[in-house]
Design a protein around this motif. Structure first.
Motif, mmCIF file in Angstrom:
data_model
loop_
_atom_site.group_PDB
_atom_site.id
_atom_site.type_symbol
_atom_site.label_atom_id
_atom_site.label_comp_id
_atom_site.label_asym_id
_atom_site.label_seq_id
_atom_site.Cartn_x
_atom_site.Cartn_y
_atom_site.Cartn_z
ATOM 1 N N UNK A 1 0.844 -1.199 0.000
ATOM 2 C CA UNK A 1 0.000 0.000 0.000
ATOM 3 C C UNK A 1 0.879 1.249 0.000
ATOM 4 N N UNK A 2 1.921 1.244 0.813
ATOM 5 C CA UNK A 2 2.834 2.390 0.893
ATOM 6 C C UNK A 2 3.621 2.564 -0.411
ATOM 7 N N UNK A 3 4.119 1.480 -0.953
ATOM 8 C CA UNK A 3 4.948 1.543 -2.160
ATOM 9 C C UNK A 3 4.135 2.014 -3.359
ATOM 10 N N UNK A 4 2.876 1.611 -3.431
ATOM 11 C CA UNK A 4 2.039 2.014 -4.572
ATOM 12 C C UNK A 4 1.836 3.529 -4.627
ATOM 13 N N UNK A 5 2.108 4.221 -3.551
ATOM 14 C CA UNK A 5 1.976 5.678 -3.530
ATOM 15 C C UNK A 5 3.227 6.383 -4.045
ATOM 16 N N UNK A 6 4.306 5.637 -4.230
ATOM 17 C CA UNK A 6 5.559 6.215 -4.718
ATOM 18 C C UNK A 6 5.486 6.469 -6.226
ATOM 19 N N UNK A 7 6.171 7.523 -6.683
ATOM 20 C CA UNK A 7 6.154 7.882 -8.111
ATOM 21 C C UNK A 7 6.867 6.833 -8.959
ATOM 22 N N UNK A 8 7.903 6.197 -8.411
ATOM 23 C CA UNK A 8 8.660 5.221 -9.194
ATOM 24 C C UNK A 8 7.934 3.880 -9.340
ATOM 25 N N UNK A 9 6.863 3.692 -8.591
ATOM 26 C CA UNK A 9 6.158 2.403 -8.576
ATOM 27 C C UNK A 9 5.182 2.309 -9.742
ATOM 28 N N UNK A 10 5.334 1.283 -10.585
ATOM 29 C CA UNK A 10 4.382 1.103 -11.687
ATOM 30 C C UNK A 10 3.057 0.522 -11.173
#
Length: 173
Positions: free
Chosen positions: A154-163
């Motif tokens: 959930x946290x990673x999906x909010x990052x810009x680099x995450x597809x």
């Protein structure tokens, strides 16, 4: 014959007056008090054993409920859990955890290195996983608990680099 009759009458009288416990103690067998004490100890131990079993069942049910809730939540994030069949056995043996969030899989290792460096720059625990088919995956935040991986996802999906097409790799399946 009279002696035998006297002894028999004596034993019969002692048994009637003192009960079986007297004879049991004479021949070295446990008395009813000793048997009852042992029974109490066994019942107490059985109660403690059952309490442990009930506690373990409760933990297992909570774990299963948490896992099912995570699986339902994954559907809402358009993510999935994929098996680690394509990960080579020698690579699996070096991986310390069961679950990994895969944010990309590349045929060109340089592309994987670039994304891995970006994730590390953002403070994530990133590593490369080589597949049998020649692809290299960028894996983040390893864990042995599905609930922890979901929270990281959930946290990673909010990052810009995450597809958009991130997934969870389960190397034990």
């Amino acid at each position: 014959m009279k002696k035998a009759l006297v002894i028999l009458v004596f034993v019969f009288t002692v048994t009637l007056v003192t009960g079986c416990d007297f004879l049991r103690s004479i021949i070295g067998r446990p008395t009813s008090d000793q048997i009852e004490a042992k029974r109490a100890i066994v019942e107490k131990a059985e109660g403690a054993r059952q309490a442990v079993i009930d506690s373990l069942k409760s933990i297992q049910q909570k774990s299963e409920a948490d896992s099912l809730a995570v699986l339902d939540s994954l559907a809402g994030l358009n993510s999935t859990i994929l098996e680690g069949r394509q990960v080579s056995d020698d690579v699996k043996s070096t991986l310390g955890n069961r679950y990994y969030i895969i944010i990309g899989s590349f045929y060109t290792k340089e592309n994987a290195d670039r994304l891995c460096a970006t994730a590390k720059g953002k403070g994530y625990d990133a590593k490369l996983i080589n597949y049998k088919n020649g692809f290299t995956a960028v894996a983040l935040n390893p864990s042995d608990r599905l609930v922890d991986v979901y929270e990281s996802l959930v946290k990673i999906k909010q990052e810009k680099f995450c597809p958009e097409d991130v997934w969870i790799l389960d190397i034990k399946r």
